[in-house]
Each structure stands twice: as C-alpha cells, then as structure tokens.
Design an enzyme around this catalytic site. Structure first.
Site, short mmCIF file in Angstrom:
data_model
loop_
_atom_site.label_atom_id
_atom_site.label_comp_id
_atom_site.label_asym_id
_atom_site.label_seq_id
_atom_site.Cartn_x
_atom_site.Cartn_y
_atom_site.Cartn_z
N GLU A 1 13.94 84.89 -21.58
CA GLU A 1 14.24 84.71 -20.20
C GLU A 1 12.72 85.83 -19.44
O GLU A 1 11.90 85.90 -18.76
CB GLU A 1 14.45 85.00 -18.95
CG GLU A 1 14.85 84.03 -17.71
CD GLU A 1 15.44 84.11 -17.18
OE1 GLU A 1 16.44 84.93 -16.71
OE2 GLU A 1 15.57 83.07 -16.09
N SER B 1 13.24 72.89 -9.61
CA SER B 1 13.44 74.31 -8.32
C SER B 1 11.93 74.76 -8.95
O SER B 1 12.24 75.36 -10.26
CB SER B 1 14.44 74.94 -8.38
OG SER B 1 13.88 75.93 -7.10
N CYS C 1 17.65 78.25 -12.36
CA CYS C 1 18.59 79.67 -12.44
C CYS C 1 18.46 79.56 -14.04
O CYS C 1 18.99 81.02 -15.13
CB CYS C 1 19.49 79.94 -11.99
SG CYS C 1 20.53 78.83 -11.56
FE1 HC1 Z 1 25.02 83.50 -14.29
FE2 HC1 Z 1 22.76 83.75 -12.69
S1 HC1 Z 1 24.50 82.62 -12.18
S2 HC1 Z 1 22.64 82.14 -14.40
O1 HC1 Z 1 25.46 82.26 -15.23
O2 HC1 Z 1 21.99 82.71 -11.78
O3 HC1 Z 1 23.59 85.34 -16.88
O4 HC1 Z 1 26.29 84.92 -13.78
O5 HC1 Z 1 23.21 85.85 -13.90
O6 HC1 Z 1 20.39 84.80 -13.18
O7 HC1 Z 1 22.82 85.13 -10.50
C1 HC1 Z 1 24.33 84.02 -16.24
C2 HC1 Z 1 26.17 84.39 -14.40
C3 HC1 Z 1 23.48 84.79 -13.55
C4 HC1 Z 1 20.96 84.31 -12.36
C5 HC1 Z 1 23.09 84.75 -10.82
#
Ligand code: HC1
Ligand code: SF4
Length: 574
Positions: free
Chosen positions: A365, A323, A303
C-alpha cells in the site's frame, strides 16, 4: 457415541470424529504438519499429504493417517509404538532430504513447524541424499517472498487463498517431484490478483512464504544523520507484540513499545490511533453526506489495503462506493509530512515515516503512487509486528523489563474509538459513535455496539439514529467480503455502511502478526485486549480528541472539506 481406546485410554466420541481429534480430547499429541483446522474461520486443510500423523490401528496391516481416519466402534489405536515413531521420523527425514538445510539463516528460524518437528523427533542426520528442488525465489512484490525450495506441499496456503479468501492465486501444478504451488502460468506474484493479505504466510509451516523484510531499511534510516525518522504504531500491535517475548496474547504493551522505540533511536514516536481518530472524522462526515444525499450507498470502509486490492480486481463496477478516505497510517504519513513538517520546520523530503503494522499488505500500500503528496510518499517504510520484535532482539533490548512511556505529541493522543480499529467491527463501531452524536446532537449513552463484536465472519446490526434505521454489516475474511459484495451487486443488499477487513478477525489476525500456529483463540484474546484498552480510556469517541480538533482548527479547516480532500482522500483503479 463411538467407543475407542487410544494408548490404553478409553474414550467415547461422536460419529465422524477423526483419530486425531479423539486423541486431542485425551491430551495425546499426534504430530501433524499439513493438517490445519481453523474451524472458526472455516479453514480446514485436510489433504493428508504429509503422513506425519500415522498411527497403528489393531487389525490393520498399514499405518493410518490420524488426521483423515474416522474412528469406528471398538477401535484400538496406538500412537506411540516403535513402528509409528520410526515411520514418522522416516517421513520427516524424507522431507528434509529435499529441503535447504539453512535453518540458521532462515527467516523462519525458531518459528518453523518443520524445524520444531525434526527437533521433537530427535532427528540428527538426514539419511537420504538425492535430487533437490531448485525453483528460484519470487521477490517480485513489496509484500511477499515465495521460496518454493522450502515448500513441503502441505497445501495450507492453497486452502487459505482459495477457500477462505476466495482469491484463487495459489494452486498445485505439475505432478510428482515436479509439483509446485504457483500462480497460473508460473506468473510472479506481483502480476496476479494476489491481495497481499498475507494469510498464506500466516498458515505456512515453513519459510516457503514470508514477508519482505524491511528491517535493514529502518536501521539505515535511523543511522542517517540527515533524516528525521518518525515512527507510528498500529492499533493491533499493542496487544500482540508481547507474545514475541513470552507474554499472553491480548496483554497490552503500549507503554513498553514506546520505550523500545526510544531506545532504538526514533526521533518522534507517534500512534496510528491518532490517525484512526482522524479517519473517523472524515469517514463519519462522508457517511452522513452519503446518507443525507442518498448517494453511493452502502459506503464501504477503506482502511484495509488487501481488501482494496481485492475489490479493484474482483468488483471493478463497484469502485465508487468505498469510502475515499486513505487508511489511517497513510493519513498519518500525509499529516506528518505537511502539518508536522511545518511545525518542526523540516523539509518533508528529509522525513522518513516508518509504520509498524500487523499487515504485509501495508508494505505494498505504501508504494501506491496516489498515496503521496507532490511526489513525496506518505509512508516510506513498513515493518510488521514480527520484524519489530526482531529489531528489539537485534538491539539487545530486554523488552519485558522496560518501563512504560508515553507517545509524543501532537500525533500521539488517541481515543478508545481508535484503539478498536484493530479488530473486526471496530472501525464501524468507532464511526457510529461519532456519526450518532453528529446527526442527533445528543450524547450516545451506550457506546458499545456488541452486535458488531466477535470473530464471526459476517455480523449485522440496525441502529436507529433519529428516525432513520441505519443498517450496517461487518465482514472479515475476503470470502465473507465476496458474499456481501455479490449481494450488493445483485441489489439484494439494504445496508448503509459496511466494514470489511481482509484478514479473519481483522488486524489482530493480520498476516504480519506473531504466528498463531493454528490457535485462533489467540486472535480473540488480542481483540479482548483492544476492548479493554478502549474501556480504560477517558475519551472514547474520535471527535473528542483535542489534538484532532486542534489539527482541523490550525490546518485542515472543515472536516471533509477541500484541504482534507486534497491530503486525506484517495481514489481507486480498475
Ligand atoms: Fe489496521 Fe488500520 S486498524 S488497517 O487493521 O485502519 O494494519 O492494527 O493500522 O492504517 O488504525 C492494520 C491495525 C491499522 C490503518 C488503523
Ligand atoms: Fe492469496 Fe492472500 Fe496469499 Fe495473496 S497474500 S496469495 S491473496 S492468501
């Protein structure tokens, strides 16, 4: 212990203490600019290049820098003599003489350490006139703006990029007046292995490094009648945005955020947490599949976009183990432009998805071509916590007095598992809550995995699920990620799953968050806020989210099935 006296106050401190540290213990403030000691994440910038912290030491002819001078027995120090104060002022005046004096127009206005220091020292004119630098601005990337004319050569970014993140993009080149901080061969940052983690921005005292500002794009979208503008809010925003309005770090302002977004005029206000629950359904399914088939282990979480870019550049031979799940905010965009567009009966081309993120890498991204569906991007515009706060101020909203409001549905409901995504260890904890119940068909009694919590850079645990010992690890900060990846590469690793976040502390410490100005306790307090929000939720496991269940029933079919793969999964590049 060593006995010393500072400004007539006596103190005994351990050997190896600097004057700066000893003064701090006596609550005596010595101003600094280049110095930064982030012990907990092993980032100590001790270059002593600015000399702002000079003090008088009895018996020494020259003033000495407090940040790099160790105390010695019987030392008598004065931090507040006319000579020391004049010297400090002189140094700051010299810095300002080669600094664009456009504070009113500057991205860091009211948040700049040089500006605050000049005000603290009462500087009202710059005595020195001479040559000023003119290096041009690097706007090559979607995430970071580098304006070397505002650089004071403190080297904090260099320490962060090279020693903490181990990316090695930024370093000092040339000598004397010509010195600049630059990628090799003066390359634009886009053409380097920069991960866009934004940690250099987080520690830059001035506006030499800032995020790409997308605020005007959001205003334009909101004012375009043909567009349906949909916003999502990342987990880590709700415990940090309040800081921009004088609240304590960790204070939960979710309800106020929704109210502010309604006033700003978004058509639908949803929660990235919903998509984090969705990510868990896919990621837990993927983990169970890989464990059952003993394939592509350890599985790495996917993520964090800066982390993704890091392994694409640095560990291309491991590209099959992360993943394949898109990150939650990308999954959100993909679902909004398919499932929700159908429900709302609108053309996805007329939808604008705005993500409010604690992260500057999310900006980059969102532009990755594979994170789209039929050439329509999943996410259109990303703004950071800081930009969101600016929009609230621009609109004249009195944030503190806002009433609480709820997210819209169907993409606004979330469980406690998704909230903790925003802190290091949270993604893995959330995945384990679901994987455990799916594998054992029994309820998980103790859902808090305390070994995975806290700001430590690397954490490990073994969880017994049925008769299998599942070994997991969590890393935050890319230097820690590198250590874990080296172990995998050399076969020393026996983990099944590893969570990696590029920023120390996870998203609560993201490069787009309110500036912590060197106080890492702020990051821990934000994490505590997320755990508190988790505890307050009726549902705390992603697979219990009724709207997620409905989404699979109405639209996606099987978790980790064909449609889910088409819309929610991605691939990586060397
Ligand atoms: Fe995050 Fe996520 S936790 S990566 O740190 O996986 O930016 O807050 O939004 O996409 O849900 C960041 C935070 C966020 C994603 C989620
Ligand atoms: Fe280094 Fe991260 Fe800054 Fe890129 S964004 S230069 S990787 S600290």
């Amino acid at each position: 212990l060593i006995n010393i006296t500072i400004n007539n106050k006596k103190i005994a401190v351990p050997k190896g203490t600097t004057i700066l540290e000893a003064a701090k213990a006596l609550n005596i403030k010595i101003p600094t600019l280049c110095h930064l000691d982030l012990h907990d994440i092993k980032m100590i910038n001790k270059v002593s290049s600015c000399r702002v912290c000079v003090v008088e030491v009895e018996g020494k002819k020259n003033l000495l820098p407090a940040c790099s001078t160790l105390v010695s027995e019987g030392m008598i120090i004065r931090t507040d003599t006319l000579r020391a104060i004049k010297a400090r002022k002189n140094i700051v005046e010299l810095l300002l003489s080669n600094h664009p004096q456009d504070c009113l127009l500057c991205e860091k206005n009211t948040n700049c350490e040089l500006q605050s220091l000049a005000a603290e020292l009462g500087i009202q004119e710059i005595k020195y006139k001479g040559q000023t630098s003119n290096h041009g601005i690097d706007k090559s990337s979607y995430s970071i703006v580098k304006n070397l004319d505002k650089c004071i050569l403190c080297r904090r970014c260099e320490t962060m990029c090279n020693e903490v993140q181990t990316v090695n993009v930024l370093s000092g080149v040339n000598r004397g007046f010509e010195t600049i901080i630059s990628p090799a061969f003066y390359n634009p940052i886009l053409e380097t292995s920069c991960t866009f983690c934004g940690q250099c921005i987080a520690v830059c005292p001035t506006a030499a490094l800032t995020e790409v500002n997308n605020i005007s794009k959001v205003w334009d979208a909101l004012n375009d009648d043909k567009k349906t503008v949909i916003v999502q809010v990342a987990p880590a925003i709700r415990v940090s945005l309040g800081e921009e309005f004088g609240m304590q770090p960790g204070e939960i302002v979710t309800g106020k955020i929704v109210s502010a977004l309604k006033i700003l005029g978004f058509d639908k206000i949803f929660d990235t947490d919903f998509a984090a629950d969705l990510t868990i359904i896919e990621e837990a399914s993927e983990l169970i599949y890989r464990i059952k088939n003993n394939t592509k282990l350890p599985m790495l979480t996917s993520c964090c976009p800066a982390w993704i870019k890091f392994f694409e550049h640095q560990f291309p031979d491991l590209l099959d183990i992360p993943s394949t799940c898109k990150s939650p905010h990308e999954m959100f965009g993909a679902i909004a432009k398919t499932y929700l567009a159908q429900k709302m009966n609108i053309d996805p081309k007329n939808m604008v998805i705005v993500s409010i993120m604690p992260c500057v890498a999310k900006k980059y991204e969102a532009t990755r071509p594979e994170l789209s569906n039929k050439n329509i991007r999943d996410v259109d515009i990303v703004i950071t916590t800081r930009e969101f706060a600016k929009m609230i101020r621009e609109a004249g909203i009195d944030f503190n007095s806002l009433k609480d409001n709820n997210f819209d549905n169907p993409l606004g409901e979330s469980t406690g598992a998704s909230v903790i995504f925003g802190t290091t260890g949270g993604v893995l904890e959330a995945a384990l809550r679901t994987a455990y119940e799916w594998i054992t068909n029994k309820p998980l009694e103790n859902i808090e995995f305390n070994k995975l919590r806290g700001i430590n850079g690397i954490k490990e645990a073994t969880i017994k699920i049925n008769n299998i010992n599942i070994n997991v690890a969590v890393a935050s900060g890319l230097g820690n990620a590198r250590k874990i990846l080296e172990d995998i590469k050399s076969g020393r690793s026996n983990y099944h799953a590893i969570e990696i976040m590029a920023c120390p502390g996870g998203c609560v410490g993201g490069g787009g968050q309110p500036y912590h100005h060197g106080n890492l306790e702020i990051i821990s307090k934000r994490a505590e806020g997320l755990y508190k929000e988790d505890r307050s939720k009726k549902l705390r496991k992603s697979h219990e989210n009724p709207y997620i269940q409905k989404l699979y029933k109405e639209f996606l079919g099987e978790p980790y099935g064909e449609k889910a793969h088409e819309i929610l999964h991605t691939h990586y590049f060397k």
